[in-house]
Design a protein around this motif. Structure first.
Motif, short mmCIF file in Angstrom:
data_model
loop_
_atom_site.label_atom_id
_atom_site.label_comp_id
_atom_site.label_asym_id
_atom_site.label_seq_id
_atom_site.Cartn_x
_atom_site.Cartn_y
_atom_site.Cartn_z
N GLU A 125 -34.81 -55.54 32.43
CA GLU A 125 -33.77 -56.43 31.93
C GLU A 125 -34.01 -56.86 30.49
N SER A 126 -35.27 -57.07 30.09
CA SER A 126 -35.51 -57.44 28.69
C SER A 126 -35.15 -56.28 27.77
N ALA A 127 -35.44 -55.05 28.18
CA ALA A 127 -35.09 -53.88 27.37
C ALA A 127 -33.57 -53.77 27.22
N ILE A 128 -32.85 -53.89 28.32
CA ILE A 128 -31.39 -53.80 28.26
C ILE A 128 -30.82 -54.96 27.44
N ASP A 129 -31.31 -56.16 27.68
CA ASP A 129 -30.81 -57.33 26.95
C ASP A 129 -31.01 -57.20 25.45
N GLU A 130 -32.19 -56.75 25.03
CA GLU A 130 -32.46 -56.62 23.60
C GLU A 130 -31.63 -55.49 22.98
N CYS A 131 -31.46 -54.40 23.70
CA CYS A 131 -30.61 -53.32 23.19
C CYS A 131 -29.17 -53.80 23.05
N GLU A 132 -28.68 -54.52 24.02
CA GLU A 132 -27.32 -55.06 23.97
C GLU A 132 -27.17 -56.07 22.83
N ARG A 133 -28.16 -56.90 22.66
CA ARG A 133 -28.12 -57.96 21.65
C ARG A 133 -28.12 -57.38 20.23
N PHE A 134 -28.90 -56.32 20.00
CA PHE A 134 -29.06 -55.82 18.64
C PHE A 134 -28.29 -54.53 18.35
N TYR A 135 -27.63 -53.95 19.32
CA TYR A 135 -26.84 -52.75 19.09
C TYR A 135 -25.83 -52.96 17.95
N PRO A 136 -25.07 -54.06 17.97
CA PRO A 136 -24.10 -54.28 16.87
C PRO A 136 -24.77 -54.39 15.50
N VAL A 137 -25.98 -54.94 15.43
CA VAL A 137 -26.68 -55.06 14.16
C VAL A 137 -26.91 -53.67 13.56
N PHE A 138 -27.44 -52.77 14.38
CA PHE A 138 -27.70 -51.41 13.89
C PHE A 138 -26.40 -50.69 13.53
N GLN A 139 -25.35 -50.92 14.28
CA GLN A 139 -24.07 -50.28 13.99
C GLN A 139 -23.48 -50.80 12.68
N PHE A 140 -23.61 -52.10 12.43
CA PHE A 140 -23.12 -52.66 11.16
C PHE A 140 -23.84 -52.04 9.97
N VAL A 141 -25.14 -51.80 10.11
CA VAL A 141 -25.91 -51.20 9.03
C VAL A 141 -25.54 -49.72 8.88
N LEU A 142 -25.45 -49.00 10.00
CA LEU A 142 -25.19 -47.56 9.94
C LEU A 142 -23.75 -47.22 9.59
N TRP A 143 -22.80 -47.94 10.14
CA TRP A 143 -21.39 -47.57 10.00
C TRP A 143 -20.53 -48.61 9.30
N GLY A 144 -21.00 -49.85 9.24
CA GLY A 144 -20.17 -50.91 8.67
C GLY A 144 -20.45 -51.22 7.21
N GLY A 145 -21.46 -50.57 6.64
CA GLY A 145 -21.76 -50.79 5.23
C GLY A 145 -22.41 -52.13 4.93
N LYS A 146 -22.92 -52.81 5.94
CA LYS A 146 -23.54 -54.11 5.71
C LYS A 146 -25.03 -53.95 5.42
N SER A 147 -25.57 -54.89 4.67
CA SER A 147 -27.02 -54.92 4.47
C SER A 147 -27.66 -55.40 5.78
N PRO A 148 -28.95 -55.17 5.97
CA PRO A 148 -29.59 -55.65 7.20
C PRO A 148 -29.41 -57.15 7.42
N ALA A 149 -29.58 -57.94 6.38
CA ALA A 149 -29.42 -59.40 6.52
C ALA A 149 -27.99 -59.77 6.89
N GLU A 150 -27.01 -59.11 6.25
CA GLU A 150 -25.60 -59.37 6.58
C GLU A 150 -25.29 -58.96 8.02
N ALA A 151 -25.85 -57.84 8.44
CA ALA A 151 -25.60 -57.35 9.80
C ALA A 151 -26.12 -58.33 10.85
N ILE A 152 -27.31 -58.85 10.61
CA ILE A 152 -27.87 -59.82 11.56
C ILE A 152 -27.04 -61.10 11.56
N ALA A 153 -26.67 -61.57 10.38
CA ALA A 153 -25.86 -62.79 10.29
C ALA A 153 -24.50 -62.60 10.98
#
Length: 166
Positions: free
Chosen positions: A128-156
């Motif tokens: 459950e911790s693995a799934i929860d962390e993947c779910e929680r941070f999946y959008p962060v990685f997508q914002f950086v890879l596909w959304g053109g955001k900086s890492p800090a912007e993606a996390i925010a």
């Protein structure tokens, strides 16, 4: 949360316990000796969960793959993102396999003793911790890879605390 009464024992050999846990959830899985792989549908993507039991070391290696491949030209940004993300994790970490560009979440559990076993509560924590962390941070990685955001912007942008209920 599964009830321990659903299992024959409160603890079992590590791969046996994970196999029981996956079966109880109805997740498709395949097992080979000291390794088990399951597929789990999340909110964002399907995750591959892989556990490898290293009996000689008494270590259960647990990996979750959120189906993210990183192109060579985006790796520096993803490494920076992982650094910021990993600061926020209390268990496990994200890493990037350099040869393939595969992003994954990894955690290891040390199970010592003459007959190492995994309890239901510990199996649940690993999975459950693995799934929860993947779910929680999946959008962060997508914002950086596909959304053109900086890492800090993606996390925010991704980690907004909500209040109340809809």
């Amino acid at each position: 949360m599964l009830d321990e009464a659903e299992f024959d024992r409160e603890d079992a050999a590590p791969i046996d316990m994970l196999e029981n846990y996956y079966a109880a959830h109805g997740w498709s899985h395949e097992r080979e000796d000291d390794e088990i792989v399951a597929k789990v549908k999340g909110s964002w993507t399907e995750y591959e969960l892989r556990a490898i039991w290293r009996e000689d070391d008494g270590v259960l290696q647990f990996l979750a793959f959120p189906d993210i491949r990183v192109a060579e030209e985006r790796r520096a940004a993803v490494y920076e993102t992982m650094g910021l993300v990993n600061e926020q994790l209390w268990i496990g970490h994200f890493e990037l396999w350099s040869a393939s560009g595969i992003l994954l979440y990894r955690h290891a559990a040390v199970l010592d003793g003459d007959e190492p076993s995994l309890s239901l509560s510990r199996a649940e924590l690993l999975v459950e911790s693995a799934i929860d962390e993947c779910e929680r941070f999946y959008p962060v990685f997508q914002f950086v890879l596909w959304g053109g955001k900086s890492p800090a912007e993606a996390i925010a942008s991704s980690l907004i605390d909500t209040q109340g209920e809809a």
